[in-house]
Scaffold this motif. Sequence first.
Motif, short mmCIF file in Angstrom:
data_model
loop_
_atom_site.label_atom_id
_atom_site.label_comp_id
_atom_site.label_asym_id
_atom_site.label_seq_id
_atom_site.Cartn_x
_atom_site.Cartn_y
_atom_site.Cartn_z
N GLY A 238 0.84 -1.19 0.00
CA GLY A 238 0.00 0.00 0.00
C GLY A 238 0.87 1.24 0.00
O GLY A 238 1.91 1.30 0.68
N PHE A 239 0.48 2.27 -0.74
CA PHE A 239 1.31 3.47 -0.90
C PHE A 239 0.41 4.70 -0.87
O PHE A 239 -0.63 4.74 -1.53
CB PHE A 239 2.07 3.42 -2.23
CG PHE A 239 2.94 4.62 -2.48
CD1 PHE A 239 4.27 4.61 -2.10
CD2 PHE A 239 2.43 5.77 -3.08
CE1 PHE A 239 5.08 5.71 -2.34
CE2 PHE A 239 3.22 6.88 -3.31
CZ PHE A 239 4.55 6.85 -2.94
N VAL A 240 0.81 5.70 -0.06
CA VAL A 240 0.09 6.97 -0.05
C VAL A 240 1.11 8.09 0.14
O VAL A 240 2.12 7.92 0.83
CB VAL A 240 -0.98 7.00 1.08
CG1 VAL A 240 -0.34 7.01 2.43
CG2 VAL A 240 -1.91 8.19 0.90
N LEU A 241 0.85 9.23 -0.49
CA LEU A 241 1.75 10.39 -0.43
C LEU A 241 0.94 11.61 -0.05
O LEU A 241 -0.08 11.92 -0.68
CB LEU A 241 2.44 10.60 -1.79
CG LEU A 241 3.26 11.90 -1.94
CD1 LEU A 241 4.44 11.88 -0.96
CD2 LEU A 241 3.76 12.05 -3.36
N THR A 307 9.58 5.31 13.44
CA THR A 307 10.06 4.07 12.83
C THR A 307 8.87 3.18 12.46
O THR A 307 7.77 3.35 12.99
CB THR A 307 10.98 3.33 13.81
OG1 THR A 307 10.27 3.10 15.02
CG2 THR A 307 12.23 4.15 14.09
N PRO A 308 9.08 2.22 11.55
CA PRO A 308 7.96 1.36 11.12
C PRO A 308 7.31 0.63 12.29
O PRO A 308 7.98 0.21 13.23
CB PRO A 308 8.63 0.38 10.15
CG PRO A 308 9.83 1.11 9.65
CD PRO A 308 10.30 1.93 10.79
N ILE A 321 3.80 -0.75 8.85
CA ILE A 321 3.47 0.62 8.45
C ILE A 321 4.70 1.49 8.67
O ILE A 321 5.23 1.57 9.79
CB ILE A 321 2.28 1.17 9.27
CG1 ILE A 321 1.10 0.19 9.19
CG2 ILE A 321 1.88 2.54 8.77
CD1 ILE A 321 0.00 0.51 10.16
N SER A 322 5.16 2.13 7.62
CA SER A 322 6.32 3.02 7.73
C SER A 322 6.00 4.35 7.08
O SER A 322 5.30 4.41 6.06
CB SER A 322 7.55 2.39 7.06
OG SER A 322 7.28 2.11 5.70
N GLU A 323 6.50 5.43 7.70
CA GLU A 323 6.28 6.79 7.20
C GLU A 323 7.65 7.46 7.02
O GLU A 323 8.53 7.33 7.88
CB GLU A 323 5.42 7.60 8.16
CG GLU A 323 4.00 7.07 8.28
CD GLU A 323 3.17 7.80 9.31
OE1 GLU A 323 1.98 8.01 9.06
OE2 GLU A 323 3.72 8.18 10.36
N HIS A 324 7.78 8.18 5.91
CA HIS A 324 9.06 8.82 5.60
C HIS A 324 8.80 10.23 5.09
O HIS A 324 7.81 10.47 4.38
CB HIS A 324 9.83 8.04 4.52
CG HIS A 324 9.97 6.57 4.82
ND1 HIS A 324 10.94 6.06 5.64
CD2 HIS A 324 9.21 5.51 4.43
CE1 HIS A 324 10.81 4.75 5.73
NE2 HIS A 324 9.76 4.38 5.01
N ALA A 325 9.70 11.14 5.48
CA ALA A 325 9.59 12.51 5.00
C ALA A 325 10.17 12.61 3.60
O ALA A 325 11.17 11.96 3.28
CB ALA A 325 10.33 13.46 5.94
N LYS A 333 3.74 7.16 3.08
CA LYS A 333 3.33 6.09 3.99
C LYS A 333 3.23 4.80 3.20
O LYS A 333 2.59 4.77 2.14
CB LYS A 333 1.99 6.42 4.64
CG LYS A 333 1.60 5.49 5.78
CD LYS A 333 0.34 6.01 6.48
CE LYS A 333 -0.06 5.11 7.64
NZ LYS A 333 -1.28 5.60 8.31
N ILE A 334 3.86 3.73 3.68
CA ILE A 334 3.91 2.45 2.96
C ILE A 334 3.39 1.36 3.88
O ILE A 334 3.77 1.27 5.05
CB ILE A 334 5.35 2.13 2.51
CG1 ILE A 334 5.85 3.21 1.53
CG2 ILE A 334 5.41 0.76 1.85
CD1 ILE A 334 7.29 3.05 1.14
#
Length: 859
Positions: A238-241, A307-308, A321-325, A333-334
């Motif tokens: 899953g991918f969201v931006l 962190t995930p 679930i991981s979030e990155h700037a 968010k992946i």
Amino acid sequence: MDVAGTDRPHPTGGAARPVSGPSGLSASLPGLLAGLTGIGTLAALSASGQVGWPVAGALAAAGGLALWSARRAGAAATALARSDAALRRAADELEGLRDRSRDFAAVTPGWFWETGSDHRYLALSGGLTVLLGCDPRTVFGDSLLDLGVLVADETTWAEYRADIEAGRAFRDLEVSFEGVDGRDLVLRLSAVPVRSADGRFRGYRGCGVDATAETLALVEARFMQAVVHDAIDSVSEGFVLFSADGRLLICNEQYRRAYPTIADMLTPGRSFAEILRAAAERGGYEGEGDIGAWVEQRLTRHLQHSTPVDGRLSDGRWYRISEHATGTGGVVKILMDITELKTREEQLAGQTARLEQTVGALRESELRYRQLVELAPYGIVIWDCTAIRFANGAAAAILGVAADALEGQLLAGFLAEGDALAATLAAAAEGEERRLECDALRPTGERRRLEVAASQAVYGGGPAVLLVMNDITDRRRVEGELQRAQKMEAVGRMAGGIAHEFNNMLTAIGGFARLAERNPADPDRVLTCVQEIAKASERAAALTAQLLDFSHRRVTDEREVVAVAPLVRDLRVFLKPLLSAGIDVAILAADESAHALVNPVTLNQALLNLALNGRDAMPHGGTLTIALAVETPDDAFFARHRGLKPGRYVAIRVSDQGAGVPAEIRDRVWEPFFTTKEPGKGTGLGLWMVYGTAQQSGGAVELEGEEGQGATFALYLPAVEPPASPVGLDPLQVAEGEGAVILLVDDEDSVRRYLRLVLEEAGCTVVEASDGQEALTRYDEAGGLFDAVVSDVSMPRMNGLDLARELESRNQLLPILFLTGYASRETAAGLTAQEGRQIVMKPVAPERLLSALRDLLAL
């Protein structure tokens, strides 16, 4: 050169002396001084009385006028000197402006141009000539209005033309054309109007720039955007931006499936706060505090990019679930589905209890993750298009070799049709992902069915392919069993409808038989009854054949000349129990001349697939129409299908009243495994099978109808002439005037009597037997003097296959014709494996029986 002006009238009426230039002033000064001296002398003489005062007064006046003239000449000379200085300064400034203009023109990336009031070019700077490599007028024409042919959009040109004809300023008029070197050029022009002091339009002054690189970059950017969106939709995660201001930019379907309760909110433009609040209101918040505070807490955590974390989402599955700037301040968010990993973690939890006490949580998590990867049931292989460079234990187990025996081996050696598959998978090294199914060949000779996904990878600094292999042998076996079970369930649902139809036919058969029996002396009445009985029996045979087709119990996949109209009409019986109560079926199949060379099994299945798709497209009811016509398609049809031969085609159209097929997927509906149905409700193979049926028969299939107006699938099959009707039964002879001797074996008395009458009418001598054992007795009693055997397959005591084996021991060359009501392809293959044997499906017409025997006896 003398710059003095022309003589002007003197204030007293005489001619003025030249006073405009410094040289003239110098020439008159001596005379002026002399005049002044004379005036003084005359004044003295007047005072002494030597001359009269009038004379003296006149002389004095003349001296004053000369003095005034001298003063005027001096002032003029001073003003002229100042004008010369100002003129020189203006000339210097003008030259400076010219130098600056030349410098600006030399360094500008574009060019300049000027037109007159008629819009014809007055000047085009040399920069345009250098850019085009030719005379600009050969491209731009002679007038600004000639640019219309270079503007791609007529509406845009109409707006610019209106501004030009009105003399208004315009900006960024974009023209495009092919340059002399073959490159496509894109130029932009801007201009301001030039007006006279009284406001009249005198023309345009403008500039232009080369926008080719900018346009190509924009096209490339849009292409890359589409590629990125497609890639994001293709990944399994899953991918969201989110943007820097917290607005959703991109979200793929895998992410929406993970949050089914808020899937409708995951659309571009939504803020993260709105999405969180909707999740809380729809059950995502189970606390007792304020929802607003919970939303603020989640929003803060979202912005911190922690962190995930692993969690179970609203779809019931586990995700990492991981979030990155991002570099622009946004957030990615992946979601990675780790449900299977979680299951394995639970299984291994007891074995790792001691390790959890001595190792930190992060180290333990990493170790457990590596163990799970190694224990994964799918194989991972890195292949550099030459040899296998890495393979995990699962890959080795799937391919049936030791874990350390794969490295350095050729991939093609482990796959059926390995060279062709290797060439297909190698394309993934260039970025073209591949998904396919193939057979793996183990060293023991065992075949395993694999599902292989290939994607781009790097090995040793060079291009390589990452292969993920999944052994689906057992799954395919279970799916086959499930499909058979579902088919049997469907057959059971159809039983009521078929029983109803058969009761109608039996009523007709029995009723007409009784009518003929009551009055046998009336030949016309008896003939009419017999004809109706034959029609009813043919109808029953057609239904039986379709039922066998549906259950794949026909003995051959070969094509044959099929009367399409009866086959289409018979669909009604099969569709009755499969369609919803609110769906009406309209079958328009009156053209009895429609015949096609096709496999009736696949054609029947294709039409059923189309009908069921139409049913699914009308969840609220409607009319499903199946129409048959024989027509000659237009030239556009054959242009779309260049491989088809022009001529007459049988067209079968299946139409529904649903929402139609969206334009964005119309070209994908024929792809295998593509489906718009929910998971578990469709395999995506229905339309692909329809497409294969059309291709196998030398035809085509098309999707007609517009979105929102229902869908029509048109199946085109080449039309053929119907087979000639037999005139009568020709004698079946083995020699001149000598009829064949046939051993007839069938356990049904009525069937045996019918077959005997047919054979005897054809001049044959017939010996009957009710089963295999009696047939062997009759064979031995006659001393084996039979030309052929006609035998049923299913019989008590000894069936047809066992009888054939016994007869083979007595006479290996004895022709045998098997008759059966149903048989699988495997059974049929066993019956006809030996030369001199054929199989014919019951019910069998007299002509078909004799034709099959003639073929056998001719061998």
